[in-house]
Design an enzyme around this catalytic site. Structure first.
Site, PDB file in Angstrom:
ATOM      1  N   ALA A  32       0.966  -1.289  -0.003  1.00  0.00           N
ATOM      2  CA  ALA A  32       0.048   0.056  -0.088  1.00  0.00           C
ATOM      3  C   ALA A  32       1.013   1.166   0.088  1.00  0.00           C
ATOM      4  O   ALA A  32       0.789   2.077   0.903  1.00  0.00           O
ATOM      5  CB  ALA A  32      -0.976  -0.042   1.162  1.00  0.00           C
ATOM      6  N   LEU A  33       1.780   1.172  -0.955  1.00  0.00           N
ATOM      7  CA  LEU A  33       3.030   2.124  -1.140  1.00  0.00           C
ATOM      8  C   LEU A  33       2.489   3.593  -1.264  1.00  0.00           C
ATOM      9  O   LEU A  33       1.599   4.047  -1.846  1.00  0.00           O
ATOM     10  CB  LEU A  33       3.715   1.776  -2.044  1.00  0.00           C
ATOM     11  CG  LEU A  33       4.381   0.392  -2.113  1.00  0.00           C
ATOM     12  CD1 LEU A  33       5.475   0.065  -3.086  1.00  0.00           C
ATOM     13  CD2 LEU A  33       5.098  -0.004  -0.565  1.00  0.00           C
ATOM     14  N   HIS A  37       7.176   5.575   1.157  1.00  0.00           N
ATOM     15  CA  HIS A  37       8.014   4.617   1.202  1.00  0.00           C
ATOM     16  C   HIS A  37       8.802   4.926  -0.450  1.00  0.00           C
ATOM     17  O   HIS A  37       9.947   4.222  -0.526  1.00  0.00           O
ATOM     18  CB  HIS A  37       7.008   3.503   0.598  1.00  0.00           C
ATOM     19  CG  HIS A  37       6.169   2.911   1.586  1.00  0.00           C
ATOM     20  ND1 HIS A  37       4.703   3.072   1.542  1.00  0.00           N
ATOM     21  CD2 HIS A  37       6.421   2.145   2.589  1.00  0.00           C
ATOM     22  CE1 HIS A  37       4.220   2.493   2.575  1.00  0.00           C
ATOM     23  NE2 HIS A  37       5.220   1.886   3.060  1.00  0.00           N
ATOM     24  N   LYS A 149       9.507   7.719  10.526  1.00  0.00           N
ATOM     25  CA  LYS A 149       7.985   7.688  10.958  1.00  0.00           C
ATOM     26  C   LYS A 149       7.891   6.653  12.123  1.00  0.00           C
ATOM     27  O   LYS A 149       7.224   6.850  13.008  1.00  0.00           O
ATOM     28  CB  LYS A 149       7.339   7.433   9.562  1.00  0.00           C
ATOM     29  CG  LYS A 149       5.942   6.794  10.229  1.00  0.00           C
ATOM     30  CD  LYS A 149       4.769   7.837  10.021  1.00  0.00           C
ATOM     31  CE  LYS A 149       3.452   7.591  10.297  1.00  0.00           C
ATOM     32  NZ  LYS A 149       3.301   5.872  10.138  1.00  0.00           N
TER      33      LYS A 149
HETATM   34  P1  AMP Z   1       5.406  -0.123   6.449  1.00  0.00           P
HETATM   35  O1  AMP Z   1       5.230  -0.417   5.012  1.00  0.00           O
HETATM   36  O2  AMP Z   1       4.405   0.961   7.027  1.00  0.00           O
HETATM   37  O3  AMP Z   1       5.826  -1.193   6.877  1.00  0.00           O
HETATM   38  O4  AMP Z   1       6.729   0.934   6.088  1.00  0.00           O
HETATM   39  C1  AMP Z   1       7.696   0.491   5.395  1.00  0.00           C
HETATM   40  C2  AMP Z   1       8.799   1.580   5.595  1.00  0.00           C
HETATM   41  O5  AMP Z   1       8.326   2.818   5.085  1.00  0.00           O
HETATM   42  C3  AMP Z   1       9.174   1.657   7.116  1.00  0.00           C
HETATM   43  O6  AMP Z   1      10.498   1.772   7.116  1.00  0.00           O
HETATM   44  C4  AMP Z   1       8.368   2.867   7.752  1.00  0.00           C
HETATM   45  O7  AMP Z   1       9.086   3.621   8.597  1.00  0.00           O
HETATM   46  C5  AMP Z   1       8.693   3.777   6.154  1.00  0.00           C
HETATM   47  N1  AMP Z   1       7.662   4.599   6.213  1.00  0.00           N
HETATM   48  C6  AMP Z   1       6.289   4.637   6.382  1.00  0.00           C
HETATM   49  N2  AMP Z   1       5.740   5.800   6.098  1.00  0.00           N
HETATM   50  C7  AMP Z   1       6.416   6.756   6.049  1.00  0.00           C
HETATM   51  C8  AMP Z   1       6.571   8.024   5.930  1.00  0.00           C
HETATM   52  N3  AMP Z   1       5.477   8.789   5.848  1.00  0.00           N
HETATM   53  N4  AMP Z   1       7.919   8.746   5.726  1.00  0.00           N
HETATM   54  C9  AMP Z   1       9.048   7.860   5.938  1.00  0.00           C
HETATM   55  N5  AMP Z   1       8.958   6.803   5.824  1.00  0.00           N
HETATM   56  C10 AMP Z   1       7.906   6.028   5.984  1.00  0.00           C
END
Ligand code: AMP
Length: 281
Positions: A32-33, A37, A149
């Protein structure tokens, strides 16, 4: 861009590329990028010859079954975004590829998991450590990219890498926000229009809190944030804490060599959101 579903095929492919002298950077995600991401993908591309992104909704890090069930999944859209962003390899495994057997490992985070997210989501970080170490073992990246985040997650992954002496450099990347301040999150798309508006109180209060820093103590800023969020209708605060950036223990002064961070978690309707702000680095 190549999409690979099988662990053995991905491991073999990366091993050949690395033998040819190419550095591999890795961005683990749950799909759900969004731009948050994609910013990690961009940092990764700048520093490595090949960029590997995984999309895997890891069940072992969900302590709440309904959260796992409602977590958004849209692999086709994700693949289009990754292709445009210049990703080289996408790992899209199913659960059996990641956990051929139940992962029973229990990690010791030396207390980092006993505060904030860890306190409110028992077992969450153990699941994160399981999936991240498993993915590192498959991808064997030179560098891995994580978003600030999830501030506590970065601290915990650094601890695991250090304790297990894993040969990977952890690169922490800044929070990407929507134009109005809301921290980007895959969960934002689950908010109704009204909830999306209510959710703004989180980032807006963090910004106000930062502006108070020079004239207030951490304790009085904490009291202010708690009061503001509690006054916001439809938003249930789980915690707000101002902590040392390394130990994650409460910070009593702004002057701290590890940096000082304010971390918040709240529910807006059924959706649990987190955010944080750096008071000093
Ligand atoms: P997730 O898919 O939520 O597990 O996130 C994957 C990676 O993307 C993790 O390292 C998160 O910290 C990073 N991430 C998610 N949202 C953000 C954001 N708004 N800004 C920066 N990195 C993010």
């Amino acid at each position: 861009m190549e999409v690979i579903e099988k662990t053995a095929i991905l491991a073999e492919k990366i091993s050949l590329l690395r033998q040819a002298g190419k550095t591999a950077g890795f961005v683990p995600t749950m799909g759900a990028l969004h731009e948050g991401h994609l910013s990690l993908v961009r940092f990764c591309r700048q520093q490595n010859k090949i960029t590997v992104v995984s999309i895997f909704v890891n069940p072992t890090q969900f302590n709440d079954k309904s959260d796992l069930e409602r977590y958004p999944r849209m692999p086709e859209k994700d693949l289009k975004l990754l292709k445009t962003a210049g990703c080289d390899l996408v790992f899209l495994p199913d659960e059996k590829e990641i956990y051929p057997e139940t992962d029973t490992r229990v990690f010791d985070f030396e207390g980092l998991d006993e505060v904030m997210e860890g306190r409110h989501r028992p077992g969450h970080f153990n699941g994160v450590a399981q999936v991240v170490t498993r993915l590192f073992d498959i991808v064997k990246p030179d560098r891995a990219y994580f978003g600030l985040k999830d501030f506590q997650q970065v601290a915990i992954i650094r601890k695991v890498v250090k304790n297990m002496q894993l040969p990977v450099e952890i690169v922490a990347c800044p929070i990407v926000r929507e134009c109005d301040g809301l921290a980007m999150s895959s969960r934002n798309m689950l908010l109704t229009k009204t909830e999306r508006k209510k959710a703004l109180v989180l980032s807006h209060t963090l910004f106000k809190a930062k502006a108070m820093k020079d004239s207030h103590t951490p304790d009085s800023v904490t009291a202010f944030v708690i009061q503001q969020i509690n006054a916001a209708e439809g938003v249930d605060l789980e915690y707000f804490e101002i902590v040392d950036g390394m130990t994650l223990q409460p910070a009593t002064s702004w002057d701290n060599e590890n940096g000082v961070i304010g971390c918040i978690a709240a529910r807006v309707g059924k959706i649990r959101l987190i955010d944080n702000i750096e008071f000093s680095s």
